[in-house]
Design a protein around this motif. Structure first.
Motif, PDB file in Angstrom:
ATOM      1  N   SER A 252       0.823  -1.166   0.050  1.00 56.45           N
ATOM      2  CA  SER A 252      -0.011   0.032   0.029  1.00 56.45           C
ATOM      3  C   SER A 252       0.945   1.032   0.120  1.00 56.45           C
ATOM      4  N   ALA A 253       1.826   1.078   1.144  1.00 60.22           N
ATOM      5  CA  ALA A 253       2.620   2.241   0.832  1.00 60.22           C
ATOM      6  C   ALA A 253       3.361   2.698  -0.203  1.00 60.22           C
ATOM      7  N   VAL A 254       4.217   1.559  -0.887  1.00 59.19           N
ATOM      8  CA  VAL A 254       4.854   1.785  -1.989  1.00 59.19           C
ATOM      9  C   VAL A 254       3.980   1.912  -3.272  1.00 59.19           C
ATOM     10  N   GLY A 255       4.035   3.179  -4.060  1.00 58.34           N
ATOM     11  CA  GLY A 255       2.889   3.438  -5.073  1.00 58.34           C
ATOM     12  C   GLY A 255       3.488   4.340  -5.968  1.00 58.34           C
ATOM     13  N   LEU A 256       2.619   4.794  -6.660  1.00 57.94           N
ATOM     14  CA  LEU A 256       2.953   6.025  -7.462  1.00 57.94           C
ATOM     15  C   LEU A 256       3.603   7.071  -6.846  1.00 57.94           C
ATOM     16  N   GLY A 257       3.359   7.118  -5.525  1.00 54.97           N
ATOM     17  CA  GLY A 257       3.942   8.145  -4.546  1.00 54.97           C
ATOM     18  C   GLY A 257       5.503   8.038  -4.546  1.00 54.97           C
ATOM     19  N   ASN A 258       6.039   6.735  -4.507  1.00 53.93           N
ATOM     20  CA  ASN A 258       7.391   6.433  -4.440  1.00 53.93           C
ATOM     21  C   ASN A 258       8.034   6.592  -5.929  1.00 53.93           C
TER      22      ASN A 258
ATOM     23  N   LEU B 169       3.501  11.816   4.473  1.00 51.39           N
ATOM     24  CA  LEU B 169       2.326  11.091   4.768  1.00 51.39           C
ATOM     25  C   LEU B 169       1.478  10.430   3.657  1.00 51.39           C
ATOM     26  N   PHE B 170       1.604  10.933   2.470  1.00 46.78           N
ATOM     27  CA  PHE B 170       0.730  10.450   1.530  1.00 46.78           C
ATOM     28  C   PHE B 170       1.551   8.991   1.241  1.00 46.78           C
ATOM     29  N   SER B 171       3.046   8.967   1.159  1.00 55.68           N
ATOM     30  CA  SER B 171       3.653   7.845   0.750  1.00 55.68           C
ATOM     31  C   SER B 171       3.554   6.669   1.803  1.00 55.68           C
ATOM     32  N   LEU B 172       3.367   6.979   3.099  1.00 57.54           N
ATOM     33  CA  LEU B 172       2.951   6.027   4.189  1.00 57.54           C
ATOM     34  C   LEU B 172       1.515   5.769   4.250  1.00 57.54           C
ATOM     35  N   SER B 173       0.728   6.034   3.216  1.00 58.19           N
ATOM     36  CA  SER B 173      -0.704   5.798   3.005  1.00 58.19           C
ATOM     37  C   SER B 173      -1.474   6.321   4.444  1.00 58.19           C
ATOM     38  N   LEU B 174      -1.055   7.332   5.056  1.00 58.20           N
ATOM     39  CA  LEU B 174      -1.735   7.695   6.090  1.00 58.20           C
ATOM     40  C   LEU B 174      -2.759   8.717   5.845  1.00 58.20           C
TER      41      LEU B 174
ATOM     42  N   TYR C  87      -8.706   9.378  -9.360  1.00 59.25           N
ATOM     43  CA  TYR C  87      -7.707   9.701 -10.343  1.00 59.25           C
ATOM     44  C   TYR C  87      -6.435   8.880  -9.978  1.00 59.25           C
ATOM     45  N   TYR C  88      -6.256   8.246  -9.038  1.00 54.82           N
ATOM     46  CA  TYR C  88      -4.996   7.181  -9.088  1.00 54.82           C
ATOM     47  C   TYR C  88      -5.382   6.322  -9.970  1.00 54.82           C
ATOM     48  N   SER C  89      -6.303   5.836 -10.089  1.00 57.74           N
ATOM     49  CA  SER C  89      -6.603   4.656 -11.045  1.00 57.74           C
ATOM     50  C   SER C  89      -6.556   5.250 -12.571  1.00 57.74           C
TER      51      SER C  89
HETATM   52  N1  PHE Z   1       1.332   5.265  -0.587  1.00 57.69           N
HETATM   53  C1  PHE Z   1       0.800   5.462  -2.062  1.00 57.69           C
HETATM   54  C2  PHE Z   1       1.892   5.824  -2.856  1.00 57.69           C
HETATM   55  O1  PHE Z   1       2.700   6.259  -2.316  1.00 57.69           O
HETATM   56  C3  PHE Z   1      -0.691   5.996  -1.952  1.00 57.69           C
HETATM   57  C4  PHE Z   1      -1.532   5.879  -1.093  1.00 57.69           C
HETATM   58  C5  PHE Z   1      -2.225   6.508  -0.169  1.00 57.69           C
HETATM   59  C6  PHE Z   1      -2.149   4.562  -1.010  1.00 57.69           C
HETATM   60  C7  PHE Z   1      -2.943   6.333   0.788  1.00 57.69           C
HETATM   61  C8  PHE Z   1      -3.040   4.288  -0.185  1.00 57.69           C
HETATM   62  C9  PHE Z   1      -3.481   5.240   0.952  1.00 57.69           C
HETATM   63  O2  PHE Z   1       1.499   5.919  -3.930  1.00 57.69           O
END
Ligand code: PHE
Length: 452
Positions: A20-26, A220-225, A101-103
């Motif tokens: 969950s944490a590792v995503g488009l954000g990282n 915060l975003f990157s840790l899915s908080l 929009y992530y999708s």
């Molecule tokens: N953490 C995810 C990312 O870095 C984005 C995300 C945020 C996923 C909150 C789930 C909840 O891309």
């Protein structure tokens, strides 16, 4: 009602949370936001933000989730504070909103794997992005991405999310390491490393007001908080896990993978003399293919690297998307006893519809992102911190201690959460609000730019 599911193993939970944490954000946002904000100096502030704010905040979400043993909105009733249900609700709404929009971006990534196979994405990067990121094409790939996400969530915790992320997370690591090794062989890569790893603190000092919220927001975003995701995932946990150890492992892995992504993207761009900054949702989709097209070794090398690169982003995006959908699905399943498949499909369809404007026109995507990540996310984190710090109080310490040996650490954590974390998050929310309303180009953000 059937018995509530749990993770099959602790490692399963860890991998799902890391997924969950590792995503488009990282992989997509982090290298670019780093290069826009002074490279290595930003990295230092970001690391600080993860440690000082991110880690304590993730523990706060874990405490709520595991203690309540139910999804994010019902959790507050279970904890004996029913009036606070809206804390979870803001998070679930934020998750729903962001997934829309992530999708869409996930759909672009899907398309770029195809574009790397045919070579079209590399032949004319700007034109390609312009063509696939809007209109029917983008709506179509958004639909495919949502369908895959729904499919995994519909299979449940153990047979869906846990099984999928057990494969996905290791795959991301292996592929990224491979790409980083490849990038290291490129002539000129060392300039990328220097930019990424040699801090220029002047940049921070002279841009303090913008670097700081950017780094904390990214942490915060990157840790899915703030999206009730970590609350929901922790609600499937057993009592014998050590929450501090889990939180620490997730924060370290997430940061390490972000840095690894930087070690791929920045050398790749610098080797080809391409400006990394410039931001915007399209940046990675134009800059990277431009770099790939110029790789030594010819077209096929660029296409092969492109397939792996966009493959990594796709996997990472999917393992985050499923957690966003799960936050909302768990709420309906836990509170109303709905079954999983129709709930996932129904909610997924609504998310798809909500994402259509973003898929249709990137100006809408920017607007959704602005409201979601700049406003809803820090607001939700603020509420969580306030609730755990000042309302749950001693119960929170109890819960953190369960399954772990950290006696006095738990008291320090609570104190830290109540004071430092709360203060910093308030400042971030204030700065973001200021930015939304007072900056000329983003000002009056509540009127979306396509309607202005
Ligand atoms: N953490 C995810 C990312 O870095 C984005 C995300 C945020 C996923 C909150 C789930 C909840 O891309």
């Amino acid at each position: 009602m059937a018995e509530r599911e749990t993770w099959a193993t602790r490692l399963g939970f860890l991998l799902a949370a890391i997924g969950s944490a590792v995503g488009l954000g990282n992989i997509w946002r982090f290298p670019f936001i780093t290069s826009e904000n002074g490279g290595a100096a930003f990295l230092v502030v970001y690391l600080l933000a993860v440690l000082v704010i991110g880690l304590p905040a993730i523990l706060a979400e874990f405490v709520i989730g595991r203690r309540a043993n139910t999804s994010a909105i019902g959790a507050f009733r279970k904890l004996g504070r029913p009036g606070w249900w809206f804390v979870g609700a803001v998070g679930v709404i934020a998750a729903f909103w962001t997934l829309s929009y992530y999708s869409v971006i996930g759909g672009w990534v899907l398309r770029y794997i195809g574009g790397s196979v045919t070579g079209n994405a590399l032949a004319a990067p700007e034109g390609y992005f312009g063509a696939i990121s809007v209109g029917l094409s983008s709506i179509g790939t958004h639909a495919v991405f949502m369908l895959i996400t729904i499919g995994i969530v519909a299979l449940g915790i153990e047979d869906g999310i846990e099984l999928a992320t057990k494969v996905m997370v290791p795959a991301v690591v292996v592929m990224l390491v491979g790409l980083a090794v490849f990038a290291a062989t490129l002539p000129g890569a060392s300039e990328g490393y220097a930019f990424f790893l040699n801090p220029d603190f002047d940049v921070i000092v002279s841009n303090f007001g913008s670097v700081l919220p950017a780094a904390f927001g990214q942490a915060l975003f990157s840790l899915s908080l703030g999206f009730s995701v970590m609350i929901t995932y922790a609600s499937y946990l057993g009592e014998d896990d050590s929450l501090p150890v889990d939180g620490f492992s997730i924060a370290v892995s997430n940061t390490a993978i972000g840095v690894l992504a930087g070690l791929v993207v920045l050398p790749l761009l610098f080797a080809q003399g391409i400006e990394a900054g410039g931001g915007g949702p399209g940046a990675v989709f134009v800059a990277i293919p431009t770099a790939l097209a110029e790789l030594p070794g010819g077209e096929l090398v660029g296409q092969a690297v492109g397939i792996v690169f966009f493959g990594v982003i796709l996997i990472a995006a999917l393992s985050s998307a499923i957690s966003l959908l799960e936050a909302a699905v768990a709420f309906l399943v836990d509170n109303y006893g709905f079954s999983r498949l129709p709930t996932a499909a129904g909610l997924g369809a609504v998310v798809f519809a909500l994402g259509i404007p973003s898929a249709y026109d990137t100006a809408w995507l920017n607007w959704f992102d602005g409201i979601g990540v700049t406003l809803l996310l820090p607001l939700a984190v603020l509420l969580v911190v306030l609730f755990v710090g000042w309302v749950l109080g001693r119960d929170a310490i109890d819960e953190l201690r369960t399954g772990s040996t950290s006696g006095s650490l738990a008291s320090i954590w609570l104190w830290w959460l109540r004071t430092v974390v709360l203060a910093v998050v308030v400042i971030v929310v204030a700065l973001n609000l200021w930015d939304l309303f007072a900056t000329p180009d983003t000002g009056y953000y509540f009127i979306p730019s396509p309607l202005r």
